[in-house]
Write a protein that holds these residues in place. Structure first.
Motif, PDB file in Angstrom:
ATOM      1  N   UNK A 139     -23.885  40.814  57.886  1.00 30.32           N
ATOM      2  CA  UNK A 139     -24.068  42.016  58.522  1.00 30.32           C
ATOM      3  C   UNK A 139     -24.764  42.086  59.734  1.00 30.32           C
ATOM      4  N   UNK A 140     -25.218  43.206  60.126  1.00 29.21           N
ATOM      5  CA  UNK A 140     -26.257  43.529  61.065  1.00 29.21           C
ATOM      6  C   UNK A 140     -27.508  43.774  60.324  1.00 29.21           C
ATOM      7  N   UNK A 141     -27.399  43.702  58.987  1.00 22.88           N
ATOM      8  CA  UNK A 141     -28.682  43.791  58.085  1.00 22.88           C
ATOM      9  C   UNK A 141     -29.393  42.497  57.922  1.00 22.88           C
ATOM     10  N   UNK A 142     -30.592  42.377  58.019  1.00 20.57           N
ATOM     11  CA  UNK A 142     -31.104  41.218  57.779  1.00 20.57           C
ATOM     12  C   UNK A 142     -31.129  40.806  56.230  1.00 20.57           C
ATOM     13  N   UNK A 174     -24.014  50.650  62.054  1.00 16.63           N
ATOM     14  CA  UNK A 174     -24.017  49.409  62.097  1.00 16.63           C
ATOM     15  C   UNK A 174     -24.680  48.823  63.206  1.00 16.63           C
ATOM     16  N   UNK A 175     -25.388  49.749  64.263  1.00 18.45           N
ATOM     17  CA  UNK A 175     -25.798  49.273  65.499  1.00 18.45           C
ATOM     18  C   UNK A 175     -27.384  48.819  65.499  1.00 18.45           C
ATOM     19  N   UNK A 176     -27.645  47.641  65.976  1.00 18.83           N
ATOM     20  CA  UNK A 176     -28.821  47.345  66.453  1.00 18.83           C
ATOM     21  C   UNK A 176     -29.202  47.727  67.824  1.00 18.83           C
ATOM     22  N   UNK A 177     -30.388  47.221  68.441  1.00 21.81           N
ATOM     23  CA  UNK A 177     -30.639  47.342  69.795  1.00 21.81           C
ATOM     24  C   UNK A 177     -30.663  45.806  70.393  1.00 21.81           C
ATOM     25  N   UNK A 178     -30.659  45.721  71.497  1.00 18.98           N
ATOM     26  CA  UNK A 178     -30.743  44.345  72.077  1.00 18.98           C
ATOM     27  C   UNK A 178     -32.036  43.703  71.710  1.00 18.98           C
ATOM     28  N   UNK A 179     -33.163  44.351  71.643  1.00 21.70           N
ATOM     29  CA  UNK A 179     -34.585  43.908  71.162  1.00 21.70           C
ATOM     30  C   UNK A 179     -34.683  43.622  69.700  1.00 21.70           C
ATOM     31  N   UNK A 180     -34.079  44.660  69.103  1.00 22.15           N
ATOM     32  CA  UNK A 180     -34.386  44.403  67.559  1.00 22.15           C
ATOM     33  C   UNK A 180     -33.214  43.330  67.026  1.00 22.15           C
ATOM     34  N   UNK A 181     -32.106  43.237  67.529  1.00 23.03           N
ATOM     35  CA  UNK A 181     -31.201  42.332  67.151  1.00 23.03           C
ATOM     36  C   UNK A 181     -31.928  40.889  67.426  1.00 23.03           C
ATOM     37  N   UNK A 182     -32.452  40.769  68.607  1.00 21.30           N
ATOM     38  CA  UNK A 182     -33.036  39.372  68.884  1.00 21.30           C
ATOM     39  C   UNK A 182     -34.432  39.166  68.043  1.00 21.30           C
ATOM     40  N   UNK A 183     -35.012  40.111  67.728  1.00 19.63           N
ATOM     41  CA  UNK A 183     -36.367  40.157  67.000  1.00 19.63           C
ATOM     42  C   UNK A 183     -35.923  39.639  65.641  1.00 19.63           C
TER      43      UNK A 183
END
Length: 436
Positions: A139-142, A174-183
């Motif tokens: 999922x979106x969760x690390x 369930x949303x991240x951000x572009x920067x958060x998702x990449x990081x």
């Protein structure tokens, strides 16, 4: 003579592939009474029992699976572990199915304990159906990724997985951000990629749920870490394709969206690929990207029929996949069953040998892991399964009347399910044994 104390040997019918049966008359080897020799988690030798038995030390244990077939373990090229609990959920199509079932189910994976519990069940189910490697969406969760790899490494499995990246057209929870998702993706790559038998997949869910900024960053990560995997969805559903055209009006096609951001490359695997055109397929072949073909999912959601014949004209890489939870079974045998019918409806024919190839060596080639998994070749990791042609009364009756290997495998594919998997081995270790 084999004298290493940890050598294990297995006597059975042995099936292994060297090439694609669609393009080679010598694509497989079949040892009706064969011997497989394993040591230190790797395959040491394969051949006829009569030829190899004298190479064994007298104290080498030989597990007798006569009457059964040993094959490389199945490889599932596209599956969602968080969707385990929502398999077989009714919906009129892909997009409402995502909104009504998928996203609410994935919300719970913010809880590491829940993620760990589902990962345990999911991996046990894979072993039960003979799948030894899978390309897995978390999922979106690390923490969902951490839970998955922790559980797979406890079992010594070769698994590939990644955190979903989504920063639009999805619920806020369930949303991240572009920067958060990449990081977070880069942190997970550093933590898990090539750690033991774990490998990481950069995972933008699909183009509609990522902004252009997120797609740019995902493509940049794919270039920075070229030995990672990249997985996403493409051209699954006609409504989805129209949506992508609205979101990315300058793209020539849905696949072209990913190409624009540098995501077509070796180790990139695209789920579904139903509505590709000839130019798309040629581009897939040129970039050594692979299609994950998901017949039970495509039939369940009414998405369409994959065109094996057109795909073969370009030589594009492809592998079979379950796509649980839109897929309706974890079993690669049941997946073969539906793939055969999809091919017939599109006017082509999939022999059983081809279906087994697409679930073993063909999948390994799609993942650029030939020489590591996918066949019983000496030097490969010892991931293999034991298939029982007498697992059910009907199978026993039918296979007792088969007159060729093709007929035998066809019966297993069309009539088989999890009960056919007598045992599953990962890196030479028994990880599942069917209860009698």
């Amino acid at each position: 003579m084999q004298t290493t104390s940890n050598v294990q040997a297995y006597r059975a019918g042995l099936l292994t592939f060297h090439a694609d049966p669609a393009f080679s008359e010598r694509a497989h080897s079949w040892y009706e009474d064969g011997l497989l020799i394993v040591a230190d988690g790797k395959i040491q030798a394969i051949g006829d029992w009569a030829t190899l038995r004298d190479t064994l030390s007298p104290d080498t244990p030989v597990t007798d699976y006569r009457g059964k077939i040993i094959s490389a373990g199945f490889i599932d090229a596209h599956i969602h572990y968080p969707q385990t609990d929502m398999i077989a959920s009714p919906a009129p199509g892909l997009l409402p199915w995502l909104e009504q079932y998928t996203f609410p189910t994935e919300r719970a994976f913010a809880d590491p304990a829940h993620a760990a519990s589902v990962a345990d069940f999911f991996l046990n189910e894979l072993m039960r159906v003979g799948t030894t490697t899978a390309l897995v969406y978390c999922t979106v969760h690390p923490q969902s990724v951490d839970a998955f790899f922790t559980a797979s490494e406890e079992r010594g499995l070769r698994m590939i997985a990644g955190k979903v990246m989504m920063d639009r057209n999805c619920p806020d929870f369930l949303s991240d951000t572009a920067e958060q998702g990449a990081r977070e993706t880069e942190e997970l790559i550093k933590r898990w990629h090539n750690h033991g038998r774990s490998q990481y997949a950069i995972t933008p869910r699909f183009a509609p749920t990522s902004t252009e900024a997120q797609m740019e960053l995902a493509g940049a990560l794919a270039r920075k870490y070229p030995d990672t995997y990249l997985q996403t969805h493409v051209s699954e559903n006609e409504d989805e394709c129209k949506w992508v055209q609205q979101l990315y009006p300058n793209a020539r096609s849905y696949l072209d969206v990913y190409d624009h951001y540098g995501m077509l490359r070796p180790r990139a695997v695209f789920g579904h690929c139903i509505w590709l055109d000839d130019q798309d397929r040629a581009r897939m072949a040129e970039t050594k990207s692979a299609a994950a073909v998901c017949p039970t999912s495509n039939l369940f959601l009414g998405s369409g029929l994959f065109d094996f014949e057109e795909a073969d004209k370009t030589g594009m890489l492809m592998a079979l996949a379950t796509d649980v939870g839109a897929g309706t079974s974890f079993s690669m045998l049941q997946t073969m069953n539906e793939a055969y019918k999809v091919a017939r409806l599109k006017g082509s024919y999939l022999p059983a040998l081809r279906m087994f190839y697409l679930s073993t060596l063909g999948a390994a080639r799609s993942l650029h892991l030939e020489g590591t998994i996918g066949s019983l070749a000496a030097g490969n990791e010892a991931d293999f399964i034991v298939l029982d042609p007498q697992a059910t009364p009907l199978l026993a009756r039918r296979t007792g009347r088969t007159e060729s290997l093709e007929e035998m495998l066809f019966a297993l594919a069309l009539l088989g399910d999890d009960r056919v998997i007598s045992a599953t081995y990962s890196a030479g270790k028994l990880v599942h044994k069917r209860e009698s």
